[in-house]
Scaffold this active site. Structure first.
Site, PDB file in Angstrom:
ATOM      1  N   HIS A 307       0.850  -1.194   0.000  1.00 16.46           N
ATOM      2  CA  HIS A 307       0.000   0.000   0.000  1.00 16.46           C
ATOM      3  C   HIS A 307       0.878   1.234   0.000  1.00 16.46           C
ATOM      4  O   HIS A 307       1.945   1.231   0.627  1.00 16.46           O
ATOM      5  CB  HIS A 307      -0.919   0.017   1.232  1.00 16.46           C
ATOM      6  N   ASP A 364      -7.969  -5.438  -0.069  1.00 13.15           N
ATOM      7  CA  ASP A 364      -8.455  -6.322  -1.135  1.00 13.15           C
ATOM      8  C   ASP A 364      -8.057  -7.784  -0.939  1.00 13.15           C
ATOM      9  O   ASP A 364      -8.516  -8.647  -1.681  1.00 13.15           O
ATOM     10  CB  ASP A 364      -7.929  -5.833  -2.492  1.00 13.15           C
TER      11      ASP A 364
END
Ligand code: CMC
Length: 428
Positions: A307, A364
């Site tokens: 991320h 996700d």
């Protein structure tokens, strides 16, 4: 005295104010840099650029914190309804009981979409990717509500556009699912809650009653809340950039949907499940796939990992992982994919490549496992992300409009050919 930053460029020193946020985040205000020095800053991918001040969402990547308007994501995910969170993001405060009931009532008045949109769906092949279908339908809304084309319309008018979109989005997403299956649409039933209505329109059939399962409602509610906003990510920045040209809400949100579709952003949820399936079909050798992800000559990345902001853990992933276990157990589902995901995560978390680069599971990684358990086909996953993110996009658009921010227009450093004369075609 407030802090300032000094840049020394040649023999001149330029001084810039430092803006400090609520949580002591600091940003050097270089808005006068070009005017005073002729220089621009260079920051590909905006890794160090604060594009706006905002009062909506706070993230600490180092500490794994996510808060909407000051409320921790863990608390909201466990205690709030999605519409409460939508209200919080849009209005800045949690609604009182009476504010919430009038908000819910307003939403239910706008859940139908124009019947003629069915003909647009008819023109789309059922195999069309749901994100493409969603983009098409959002553009169609601008045709049906032309008054929304003027973002300068009254505060009331802007509010109506926001309510309309929030109300119609579940209907639209359900229609996309029905179009995919080739089944007739199920119309909204307005005595139901937002999530219940969505599930009934999606999984119910015109010919049969739909039994609402509280386990499914609670799982869906939680997933929507976890996706509801995430400050200046790729799709939100797209919404703000498009909105900054005074484009209407439908166009701005459509840009957000387009940005979200990419596999490095929201499209990752579909790719994670496809990856886990591929690992399963390949015999479940997670080390082999981990090595592929580490191999710089192989374009494969571990989807659902890494991320831009979180460098410790993604608090959303932590909540979703726990929920995946609970929901699958409550639903009596034994999905071998969940075991593969856990094995892969464990191996990655103990591997120096991932440790050194601070790569952790993101939102996700486990969400697709829950979506699949609820009965959604994999191609619908990113549309569900969009359904959750909608209030966040709209709150950011609203904030941008309220502050009258200037058009977003980055500069560049030109590295092409210097000026040269035009040569006649026979002389080239
Ligand atoms: N698998 C393998 N290596 C990775 C991965 C990954 N998933 N993510 C980053 N890296 C490596 C990358 O190769 C680079 O290595 P090196 O320093 O040796 O060149 C280093 O880690 C830093 O990566 P980056 O691409 O510079 O980091 P970024 O901040 O630009 O990208 C990211 C962030 C999310 C795009 C990236 O981690 C990624 O591609 N992840 C997989 C896709 C994904 O799961 N996306 C969903 C993001 S969360 C949902 C949302 O969009 O909000």
């Amino acid at each position: 005295m407030s802090e300032t930053a000094k840049f020394v460029l040649g023999d001149k020193t330029h001084e810039f104010p430092v803006h400090v946020g609520t949580e002591n985040e600091k940003g050097i205000d270089i808005s006068t840099l070009r005017g005073s020095s002729g220089y621009v800053t260079y920051d590909v991918g905006y890794k160090n650029t604060g594009a706006t001040k905002s009062s909506i969402t706070y993230i600490s990547g180092e500490e794994g914190i996510l808060r909407y308007r000051g409320y921790n994501i863990e608390e909201l995910a466990n205690k709030a309804s999605f519409l409460e969170v939508a209200y919080l993001l849009l209005e800045g405060e949690l609604p009182t009981a009476s504010e919430l009931s009038s908000f819910e009532e307003e939403i239910t008045r706008h859940t139908l979409v124009n019947e003629k949109l069915k003909f647009v769906f008819d023109a789309l092949p059922s195999g069309a990717h749901p994100m493409g279908q969603l983009m098409t339908m959002l553009s169609m809304f601008s045709a049906y509500y032309p008054e929304a084309l003027n973002p300068h319309r009254s505060e009331e008018g802007r509010k109506l556009t926001i309510i309309r979109l929030l109300a119609k989005m579940p209907t639209l997403v359900a229609m996309i699912m029905k179009n995919k299956q080739g089944h007739p649409n199920v119309y909204p039933k307005n005595k139901l809650g937002y999530v219940e209505n969505f599930l009934r329109m999606t999984f119910g059939h015109v010919t049969e009653d739909y039994t609402i399962d509280p386990v499914v409602v609670s799982a869906m509610n939680k997933l929507l809340i976890l996706h509801a906003d995430h400050e200046q990510n790729c799709s939100t920045s797209a919404v703000r950039l498009v909105g900054s040209s005074n484009a209407n809400l439908y166009a701005s949100v459509g840009a957000g949907v387009a940005a979200l579709w990419g596999p490095l952003h929201g499209g990752a949820n579909q790719k994670v499940l496809e990856m886990l399936e591929a690992i399963k079909d390949d015999g479940g050798d997670t080390d082999k796939w981990l090595n592929k992800a580490k191999d710089k000559n192989d374009p494969f990345r571990l989807m659902g990992f890494g991320h831009r902001v979180y460098k410790n853990f993604d608090p959303r992933a932590k909540i979703i992982k726990k929920s995946a276990d609970e929901i699958l157990e409550k639903m009596g589902i034994n999905d071998p994919i969940l075991e593969i995901a856990k094995k892969l995560e464990q191996a990655a978390l103990n591997d120096s490549y991932f440790i050194d680069r601070k790569l952790f599971p993101n939102v996700d990684f486990y969400s697709g496992i829950i979506y699949r358990a609820l009965g959604f086909p994999v191609e619908m996953f990113t549309v569900l992300f969009a359904l959750g993110r909608l209030p966040g996009w709209m709150a950011q658009w609203k904030e941008l409009r309220a502050e009258g921010q200037p058009i977003g227009r980055p500069r560049q450093i030109y590295i092409g050919t210097a000026e040269r004369p035009f040569l006649d075609v026979n002389k080239r």
